[in-house]
Design an enzyme around this catalytic site. Structure first.
Site: not given
Length: 275
Positions: A220, A30, A223, A99, A67
């Site tokens: 957050d 992402s 991002h 991730n 993700g």
């Protein structure tokens, strides 16, 4: 040759299609993907801003998906999907790491096997037994897939999370920074390069300062908003310009136009590893 013959040759020449632009394919998560972190507060991935550094000789195909890890991108066949449209002369940029951590004891389908080589782990995900590889192994396997198609490959370290979240901008170092370089070094191919993207991004963020950086992580600490996504793209381009790739030479930005700003100087790693 008579006039009619010359006219015929000109007419034929005018119908020949121009050579198609080479493509820069982006494989990542992402932080690179269109739309960034998805729904809610708007965020954007840095891959959406890369096109502004290249002219009509290149198009950017942003295949990044939120993700994902190097493992899940592999398992879902997404590297293969990109390879199916790669042409000789294209470039593929691979960047994962956000991730890829975690524990396989509660497998989320994204965690890689620990290690920097041929280690494997056994797991069951969604009821299916799976042999999990290491992060460098997934990087190397993907690179080989694209090399077979005649592409050149850039293996990036991942962008950082917000290093200024506490009010002070601090260094961000993880094992994936080393793993990305290690994968490129082990492949030892003249068509595989490494960009220490995180180091360039950290340098830019420190120079921007906490107030500017924090204002542009709207959702957050992972991002980016549009401004910081553009900064991440510029950090990658600086890594290219400081290196030796033909893609770096093709970027419209001059090295000086970047190093004279908050992006900062070329980092020492550029002189010691293939990039």
């Amino acid at each position: 040759m008579g006039f009619s013959g010359l006219w015929f040759l000109l007419a034929v020449a005018s119908t020949v299609a121009p050579a198609s632009a080479a493509t820069i394919h982006l494989c990542g998560d992402s932080t690179m993907a269109k739309g960034g972190g998805g729904s809610g507060i708007p965020t954007e991935g840095w891959g959406e801003y890369l096109k502004y550094s290249f002219g009509s000789d290149y198009t950017v195909h942003n295949a990044a998906i939120g993700g994902r890890s190097a493992r899940s991108f592999t398992r879902e066949g997404r590297f293969t999907e990109v390879a199916n449209v790669v042409k000789p002369g294209d470039w593929v940029v691979i960047e994962f790491g956000h991730n890829d951590g975690g524990s396989l004891s509660s497998d989320n389908g994204r965690t890689d096997c620990p290690g920097d080589g041929a280690q494997t782990c056994q797991t069951t995900y969604n009821g299916v037994k799976e042999t999990v590889l290491t992060y460098p192994a997934y990087y190397k396997n993907a690179a080989k897939l694209f090399l077979e198609k005649g592409a050149k490959v850039i293996l990036n370290s991942p962008t950082p999370n917000n290093i200024c979240e506490s009010g002070s901008c601090v260094d961000d170092v993880s094992r994936f920074d080393y793993y990305a370089w290690h994968a490129a070094a082990e492949l030892a191919s003249p068509d595989v390069y490494h960009v220490p993207h995180k180091q360039y991004a950290v340098q830019a963020m420190k120079n921007l300062g906490a107030a500017k950086v924090n204002a542009n992580y709207p959702k957050d600490h992972t991002h980016t908003g549009a401004y910081m996504a553009d900064v991440m793209a510029g950090s990658f381009v600086l890594g290219l310009k400081c290196g030796t790739t033909d893609l770096g030479k093709a970027a419209k930005n001059s090295t000086a136009s970047l190093t004279s700003t908050f992006y900062g100087a070329c980092i020492p790693q550029n002189s010691t590893v293939p990039i």
